[in-house]
Enzyme design. Structure first.
Site, short mmCIF file in Angstrom:
data_model
loop_
_atom_site.label_atom_id
_atom_site.label_comp_id
_atom_site.label_asym_id
_atom_site.label_seq_id
_atom_site.Cartn_x
_atom_site.Cartn_y
_atom_site.Cartn_z
N ASP A 35 0.45 -1.57 0.48
CA ASP A 35 0.40 -0.16 0.41
C ASP A 35 1.00 1.39 0.66
O ASP A 35 1.14 1.59 1.20
CB ASP A 35 -1.15 0.09 0.97
N TYR A 40 2.69 10.12 0.71
CA TYR A 40 3.73 9.46 1.75
C TYR A 40 5.76 9.51 1.20
O TYR A 40 6.28 9.65 2.08
CB TYR A 40 3.69 7.70 1.63
N LYS A 69 -2.42 6.04 -4.17
CA LYS A 69 -3.59 7.10 -4.01
C LYS A 69 -3.28 7.99 -4.58
O LYS A 69 -2.48 9.32 -4.37
CB LYS A 69 -3.98 7.02 -2.12
N HIS A 102 -7.89 9.13 -2.35
CA HIS A 102 -6.87 9.01 -0.57
C HIS A 102 -8.06 9.83 0.33
O HIS A 102 -8.41 9.22 0.74
CB HIS A 102 -5.83 10.25 -0.68
#
Length: 356
Positions: A35, A40, A69, A102
């Site tokens: 994931d 990030y 995402k 997201h």
């Protein structure tokens, strides 16, 4: 619609310089679900870890299920493909197995990932997640993405999407925060009844205002019953650096997860054997929390960059919680949401103003 592997490796807040090795360890242990997200900031490292194992012949790309995402500043239809291709470039891949929205909220496009006004509140974009979804569907048609999904959608938003006129591709999952202190029963039931799977992020909970799920007496009791709360002697680092068989030296530096301990304990330079013992026992409690989600037919993506914990998080298929165990864990619900995103509370599409 593809089946999503039940347990995946989460990469949120995975520190740069560590996540590539974590991915390699996970693949060696049998993980096939990874994931990721643009926000990030580590997709390039995730891709490095995956591609190195592909080159070694350990796995093939088609064996893996890679998720990313779409971030909120890319909700404008003309920006969706740009965001996706940037992610694919970072990962060094030709396609994603799953691409999620997201958050249902669109932000003002620009250099800042979270643009704020003078009052510290997010600056929205004039977009609708229904329009964003149309551009997401184009990604499937073009072969850049195999499946689509959403994240942090409440039931009204998901229903609105499912009932969208001319819908070409349904969302296959709704990724949401979920743990015994926020069990999300109503939202999970809603999703499952509509053939939308649920993926749990932050399944191990966390700390908020002094409340820590890993310290809960019910979790500890169930873990002890299933033999998941007693660390074996050879799992405890020996502070005396003795030569007993299977007794490794104290890890230097301390395990990455030590950040889970309260600040006042982390500040203590001299770590006692009791503290280390309690730390290693805590790791095994996590298996109970992961198994809890699996038995609810919920996909789980616990995050870790430490090999021992990555291994433990995947060793959850050799035991089963009883009906009473499940009921007791469900009874812990406090509606304790950790990922609240307070700077977006004024957004028209903020998802947490309603019950579920």
């Amino acid at each position: 619609m593809e089946n999503i592997p039940t347990v995946g490796l989460g990469t949120w807040k995975a520190v740069p310089g560590e996540v590539a090795d974590a991915v390699k360890v996970a693949i060696n242990l049998g993980y096939r679900h990874f994931d990721c997200a643009y926000l990030y900031g580590n997709e390039a490292e995730v891709g490095m870890g995956i591609n190195s194992k592909i080159k070694e012949g350990v796995v093939k790309r088609e064996d893996l299920f890679v998720v990313s995402k779409l971030w909120c500043t890319y909700h404008k239809k003309s920006l969706v493909k740009t965001a996706c291709t940037n992610t694919l470039k970072a990962l060094n891949m030709d396609y994603l197995d799953l691409y999620l929205i997201h958050w249902p909220m669109g932000f003002q496009p620009g250099k800042k990932d979270v643009p704020l006004d003078g009052f510290g509140m997010v600056i929205p974009s004039n977009t609708s997640f229904l329009d964003t979804w149309e551009a997401m569907e184009d990604l499937v048609t073009e072969g850049l993405v195999k499946n689509l999904g959403v994240s942090n959608f409440n039931h009204e938003q998901l229903e609105k999407l499912l009932n969208k006129p001319g819908l070409r591709f349904r969302p296959i999952t709704n990724q949401i925060e979920c743990h015994p202190y926020l069990n999300q029963k109503n939202l999970i039931d809603f999703c499952h009844k509509r053939n939308v799977s649920v993926t749990a992020y932050r399944p191990l909970g966390g700390s908020s205002n002094g409340v820590d799920l890993l310290d809960d007496s019910v979790v500890r009791k169930i873990a002890k019953k299933h033999g998941k709360s007693s660390a074996q002697p050879n799992h405890i680092p020996c502070l005396l650096n003795c030569q007993h068989s299977g007794c490794p030296p104290v890890p230097r530096p301390l395990p990455h997860q030590w950040h889970r301990q309260p600040v006042r304990e982390r500040a203590v330079i001299k770590v006692s054997l009791i503290q280390l013992f309690c730390f290693y026992v805590k790791l095994s409690f996590l298996q109970i929390l992961i198994r809890f989600q699996i038995q609810r037919n919920v996909i789980v993506i616990p995050k870790s960059v430490t090999p021992s914990r990555i291994r433990e998080n995947f060793q959850v298929f050799d035991f089963e919680l009883t009906k009473k165990d499940m009921e007791e864990l469900l009874s812990l619900d406090k509606n304790l949401r950790l990922a609240t995103f307070p700077s977006t509370e004024n957004h028209k599409d903020y998802p947490f103003h309603i019950e579920y």
